[in-house]
Motif scaffolding. Structure first.
Motif, PDB file in Angstrom:
ATOM      1  N   THR A 144       8.484  71.918  11.716  1.00  0.00           N
ATOM      2  CA  THR A 144       9.650  72.940  11.473  1.00  0.00           C
ATOM      3  C   THR A 144       9.200  74.318  12.232  1.00  0.00           C
ATOM      4  OG1 THR A 144      10.338  72.016   9.130  1.00  0.00           O
ATOM      5  CG2 THR A 144      10.848  74.389   9.643  1.00  0.00           C
ATOM      6  N   ALA A 145       9.934  74.884  12.918  1.00  0.00           N
ATOM      7  CA  ALA A 145       9.803  76.056  13.242  1.00  0.00           C
ATOM      8  C   ALA A 145      10.397  77.402  12.929  1.00  0.00           C
ATOM      9  CB  ALA A 145      10.243  76.221  15.085  1.00  0.00           C
ATOM     10  N   VAL A 146       9.560  78.453  12.656  1.00  0.00           N
ATOM     11  CA  VAL A 146      10.127  79.440  12.095  1.00  0.00           C
ATOM     12  C   VAL A 146       9.848  80.858  12.823  1.00  0.00           C
ATOM     13  CG1 VAL A 146       9.683  78.454   9.668  1.00  0.00           C
ATOM     14  CG2 VAL A 146       7.798  80.036  10.707  1.00  0.00           C
ATOM     15  N   LEU A 147      10.614  81.735  12.466  1.00  0.00           N
ATOM     16  CA  LEU A 147      10.392  83.107  13.153  1.00  0.00           C
ATOM     17  C   LEU A 147       8.951  83.490  12.479  1.00  0.00           C
ATOM     18  CD1 LEU A 147      13.682  84.845  13.050  1.00  0.00           C
ATOM     19  CD2 LEU A 147      12.829  83.586  14.733  1.00  0.00           C
ATOM     20  N   LEU A 148       8.241  84.029  13.487  1.00  0.00           N
ATOM     21  CA  LEU A 148       6.973  84.648  13.106  1.00  0.00           C
ATOM     22  C   LEU A 148       6.964  86.211  12.741  1.00  0.00           C
ATOM     23  CD1 LEU A 148       3.888  83.685  13.265  1.00  0.00           C
ATOM     24  CD2 LEU A 148       3.691  84.806  15.449  1.00  0.00           C
ATOM     25  N   PRO A 149       6.335  86.295  11.600  1.00  0.00           N
ATOM     26  CA  PRO A 149       6.290  87.602  11.235  1.00  0.00           C
ATOM     27  C   PRO A 149       5.183  88.624  12.019  1.00  0.00           C
ATOM     28  CG  PRO A 149       5.034  86.315   9.687  1.00  0.00           C
ATOM     29  CD  PRO A 149       5.613  85.559  10.378  1.00  0.00           C
ATOM     30  N   SER A 150       5.476  89.678  12.040  1.00  0.00           N
ATOM     31  CA  SER A 150       4.465  90.654  12.717  1.00  0.00           C
ATOM     32  C   SER A 150       4.427  90.430  14.383  1.00  0.00           C
ATOM     33  CB  SER A 150       2.947  90.779  12.254  1.00  0.00           C
ATOM     34  OG  SER A 150       2.905  91.000  10.798  1.00  0.00           O
ATOM     35  N   ALA A 151       5.480  89.812  14.671  1.00  0.00           N
ATOM     36  CA  ALA A 151       5.710  89.735  16.222  1.00  0.00           C
ATOM     37  C   ALA A 151       7.239  89.900  16.687  1.00  0.00           C
ATOM     38  CB  ALA A 151       5.106  88.218  16.559  1.00  0.00           C
ATOM     39  N   ASN A 152       7.454  90.132  17.740  1.00  0.00           N
ATOM     40  CA  ASN A 152       8.809  89.998  18.312  1.00  0.00           C
ATOM     41  C   ASN A 152       9.209  88.816  19.085  1.00  0.00           C
ATOM     42  OD1 ASN A 152       8.923  92.698  17.041  1.00  0.00           O
ATOM     43  ND2 ASN A 152       8.550  93.790  19.171  1.00  0.00           N
ATOM     44  N   ARG A 153      10.478  88.258  18.611  1.00  0.00           N
ATOM     45  CA  ARG A 153      10.883  87.028  19.416  1.00  0.00           C
ATOM     46  C   ARG A 153       9.879  86.031  19.866  1.00  0.00           C
ATOM     47  NH1 ARG A 153      12.130  91.794  21.498  1.00  0.00           N
ATOM     48  NH2 ARG A 153      10.469  91.799  22.931  1.00  0.00           N
ATOM     49  N   ARG A 154       9.090  85.506  18.608  1.00  0.00           N
ATOM     50  CA  ARG A 154       7.928  84.632  18.576  1.00  0.00           C
ATOM     51  C   ARG A 154       8.491  83.620  17.559  1.00  0.00           C
ATOM     52  NH1 ARG A 154       5.396  84.118  23.511  1.00  0.00           N
ATOM     53  NH2 ARG A 154       5.774  86.161  24.466  1.00  0.00           N
ATOM     54  N   ILE A 155       8.012  82.516  17.797  1.00  0.00           N
ATOM     55  CA  ILE A 155       7.932  81.478  16.679  1.00  0.00           C
ATOM     56  C   ILE A 155       6.621  80.615  16.285  1.00  0.00           C
ATOM     57  CG2 ILE A 155      10.576  81.063  17.008  1.00  0.00           C
ATOM     58  CD1 ILE A 155       9.868  78.167  18.274  1.00  0.00           C
TER      59      ILE A 155
END
Length: 302
Positions: A144-155
């Motif tokens: 499962t891919a999620v939006l990564l916290p503390s980063a921009n436009r990264r998963i």
């Protein structure tokens, strides 16, 4: 292809007998014409949140599940500081298709750069004492891919286990050109408000992020209303004032509304106190927030 499936299952001779040689030749010609190269795609544009994807790729039943490599114990834990490098880019950063499910870690879970790839960091159940929920952007068998916290436009890619799913009903879309914020629920626009955004050199970052959590206002200039901290950080951390070094982009109100509709912030999204209180009361952490330049069609609120 239909033609391929029929011929592979029954054979050319059977098809010729069943449908006749002329019909068989016509079917082959139709299939051949459908395989001609399509015109070059146009530049992608964000779509309105009420739109639905044109098609969903069917799952591959016999897809091999890449095994998750063991995660070293000394990996960093993602916190309020910028996330470690090496995570992949969000494949659809400007997509406004609603993200309706989130992941909440029940313990420290390893975050990978690809299904079966390298573990780069741990995601903890909380960040700065706030429970973490990350929107799901993609699934593959076993991953499962999620939006990564503390980063921009990264998963980040997560293997199964160690987390639970959370239903997400809301979405916030911010348009930079018209300085407009729209709150959606189940794909339906509920409210639209004017906003102030980042000034030149400190523009509000484009792309998908999410509400990380809420915090009390540190100063009176925020109008006495709690702040939503977002998962994104300034695109250029060195451009922000010294007092904001290391801070995330926020969604918050201000002590006055004089700059609404202008580029006047250090990258944050600023709206009225009434609007901020409404969102604080209704919208939970984990809700996706997408920043685009402008939607193709203005949202029509209910």
């Amino acid at each position: 292809m239909l033609f391929d499936r029929l011929t592979s299952r029954f054979g050319i001779a059977w098809l010729a007998t069943a449908v006749g040689v002329p019909a068989l030749l016509a079917l082959a010609l139709l299939v051949h014409s459908s395989l001609q190269p399509a015109a070059a795609p146009s530049t992608p544009r964000p779509v309105a949140p009420t739109d639905t994807p044109s098609s969903t790729p069917p799952p591959v039943p016999d897809e091999t599940i890449p095994a998750a490599a063991p995660a070293p114990r000394n990996l960093p834990v993602v916190d309020y500081s910028p996330a470690p490098a090496g995570f992949p880019a969000d494949p659809r950063p400007l997509s406004t298709t609603p993200l309706t499910e989130g992941v909440a870690p029940a313990r420290n879970i390893a975050a990978y750069d690809a299904p079966g790839g390298r573990p780069l960091a741990f995601l903890a159940p909380t960040i700065s004492g706030v429970e973490l929920t990350m929107p799901v952007v993609e699934r593959r068998t076993g991953w499962t891919a999620v939006l990564l916290p503390s980063a921009n436009r990264r998963i980040a890619w997560l293997p199964q286990g160690g987390w639970t799913t959370v239903a997400l009903r809301d979405q916030i879309v911010v348009e930079r050109t018209p300085h407009r914020l729209t709150w959606y629920r189940h794909g339906r626009a509920l409210h639209t408000w004017p906003v102030s955004l980042g000034m030149p050199g400190q523009s509000t970052p484009l792309g998908r992020t999410f509400i990380l959590g809420r915090t009390e206002p540190p100063e009176a200039v925020y109008g006495g209303v709690d702040i939503f901290a977002l998962g994104s950080v300034p695109d250029d951390p060195d451009a922000v004032p010294t007092g904001l070094k290391g801070a995330h982009i926020g969604l918050h109100s201000w002590h006055n509304d004089d700059t609404l509709g202008e580029d006047a912030t250090n990258g944050c999204i600023r709206l009225t106190r009434v609007a901020q209180r409404k969102l604080l009361a209704e919208v939970p952490a984990g809700t996706a927030l997408i920043v685009v330049d402008e939607l193709p069609t203005p949202p029509a609120t209910a």
